[in-house]
Design a protein around this motif. Structure first.
Motif, PDB file in Angstrom:
ATOM      1  N   LEU A   1      -1.537  -3.197  -4.359  1.00 17.67           N
ATOM      2  CA  LEU A   1      -0.809  -3.719  -5.690  1.00 17.67           C
ATOM      3  C   LEU A   1       0.162  -3.095  -4.134  1.00 17.67           C
ATOM      4  O   LEU A   1       1.634  -3.792  -5.099  1.00 17.67           O
TER       5      LEU A   1
ATOM      6  N   THR B   1       0.426  -6.280  -1.669  1.00 15.85           N
ATOM      7  CA  THR B   1       0.801  -7.628  -2.039  1.00 15.85           C
ATOM      8  C   THR B   1       1.750  -7.509  -2.477  1.00 15.85           C
ATOM      9  O   THR B   1       2.813  -8.902  -2.915  1.00 15.85           O
ATOM     10  N   GLY B   2       2.611  -6.493  -2.589  1.00 12.96           N
ATOM     11  CA  GLY B   2       3.859  -6.933  -3.330  1.00 12.96           C
ATOM     12  C   GLY B   2       5.227  -6.457  -2.260  1.00 12.96           C
ATOM     13  O   GLY B   2       6.093  -6.174  -2.398  1.00 12.96           O
TER      14      GLY B   2
ATOM     15  N   LEU C   1      -7.250   0.657  -5.433  1.00  5.92           N
ATOM     16  CA  LEU C   1      -5.610  -0.340  -6.052  1.00  5.92           C
ATOM     17  C   LEU C   1      -4.787  -0.298  -5.830  1.00  5.92           C
ATOM     18  O   LEU C   1      -3.691  -0.826  -5.874  1.00  5.92           O
ATOM     19  N   LEU C   2      -4.432   1.061  -5.411  1.00  4.50           N
ATOM     20  CA  LEU C   2      -3.233   1.058  -5.003  1.00  4.50           C
ATOM     21  C   LEU C   2      -2.403   0.469  -3.573  1.00  4.50           C
ATOM     22  O   LEU C   2      -0.910   0.136  -3.321  1.00  4.50           O
TER      23      LEU C   2
END
Length: 259
Positions: free
Chosen positions: A25, A28-29, A21-22
Motif C-alpha cells: 500500500l 504503490t501510493g 499489505l503495508l
C-alpha cells in the motif's frame, strides 16, 4: 499451536499485514505522495544517508525519481522496526499459551508429574515458541525481500534488497528479540492464572517497538548497520539474563501452587 485458533490467527495475520499489505500500500501510493510534495529528501533528519542506500552504485537516492526515493525509504527504513513485531508477536502469543493456557486446559498438572527437570521444562517451553517465531520471521523476510524488489523494479530496474542492515535485522536481531519476548512471557504466564492475563502482559512487550517506530518517524534515529549491531547485542544480552532468571525461578512447586 496449529489447533488453537487464538494462537494460529496472529501467526498469519501479523506477517501478512506488516510484510505484505503495508509495503504494497505504501509503495504503490508513491505517485500520490510524490505529487503532494511529501517525499523525504536525502538530507538531514531521518533521511540523511539515503543516497548511500540506492540499488544502483552509479545512481543515488537523491537522483532517483520522487516515487523511487519514497519506495526506498519505506522499504529500507520506515518498515524496519515494524518487521521486529513479527518474531515478537509470534513468540509472545505462543509463550502466553505455554503455562497459562495449559493451566486453563487442565494439562499443566500432568506436565508437572513428568520426570523432566525444571530446566528441561523451561528449555521445552523456550524452543516451542522460539523455533516457530524464528521460522515465521525468516520466511516473512524472504517474502518481504521478493516483494520489495518487485515493487521498486519499475523505478530502479535492479535487485537491491536485502541490504546489509536488513540481513543483520533478520538474522541477528529478530531471533534475539523473539528470545527476549518469550523469556519474559514464559515468566509472566507461569505466574498468572488465566490466558487473558498473560496476553495483557504480552501486549506491553510491543511498546519498545512502538518507541523505535516513533524515533524513526521523528528522525531521532535511523536504522543502519552500526545501530542494528549494537541493538542486537543488547537484546541478546537481555534475553540471556531473562532466561537465567527464569531458570532460577521456574520451580514445579510454584507452578503447582497456582493450579
Amino acid at each position: 499451536v496449529v489447533r488453537n485458533r487464538g494462537v494460529r490467527i496472529p501467526l498469519i495475520v501479523t506477517p501478512l499485514v506488516v510484510l505484505v499489505l503495508l509495503p504494497a500500500l505504501l509503495v504503490t501510493g508513491a505517485e500520490v505522495v510524490a505529487e503532494a510534495g511529501a517525499v523525504p529528501e536525502a538530507e538531514g533528519g531521518a533521511f540523511a544517508g539515503l543516497e548511500d542506500q540506492a540499488a544502483d552504485p552509479d545512481r543515488t537516492a537523491a537522483d532517483a525519481s520522487p516515487a523511487a526515493r519514497w519506495g526506498t525509504f519505506v522499504l529500507e527504513v520506515f518498515l524496519a522496526p515494524l518487521y521486529l513485531l513479527v518474531p515478537l508477536v509470534t513468540a509472545t502469543v505462543i509463550a502466553a499459551d505455554s503455562f497459562a493456557g495449559e493451566r486453563e486446559r487442565g494439562t499443566l498438572e500432568a506436565l508437572l508429574h513428568t520426570p523432566s527437570s525444571d530446566r528441561e521444562l523451561l528449555a521445552g517451553k523456550f524452543l516451542a515458541a522460539w523455533v516457530p517465531a524464528v521460522s515465521v520471521s525468516t520466511v516473512g523476510f524472504v517474502v518481504y525481500a521478493v516483494l520489495a524488489n518487485l515493487l521498486t523494479w519499475g523505478q530502479l530496474g535492479a535487485v537491491w534488497f536485502p541490504t546489509p542492515m536488513w540481513l543483520l535485522l533478520a538474522l541477528f536481531v529478530a531471533p534475539g528479540i523473539a528470545a527476549l519476548g518469550l523469556g519474559l512471557m514464559v515468566l509472566a504466564s507461569s505466574r498468572v492464572r488465566s490466558l487473558q492475563a498473560a496476553h495483557q502482559v504480552g501486549s506491553l512487550v510491543v511498546l519498545p517497538i512502538v518507541v523505535l517506530l516513533i524515533a524513526q518517524i521523528t528522525g531521532v534515529l535511523l536504522f543502519e548497520v552500526a545501530l542494528v549491531t549494537v541493538m542486537g547485542a543488547g537484546i541478546w544480552l537481555a534475553a540471556a539474563a531473562t532466561l537465567l532468571i527464569g531458570a532460577g525461578t521456574l520451580k514445579r512447586q510454584r507452578l503447582a501452587e497456582r493450579l
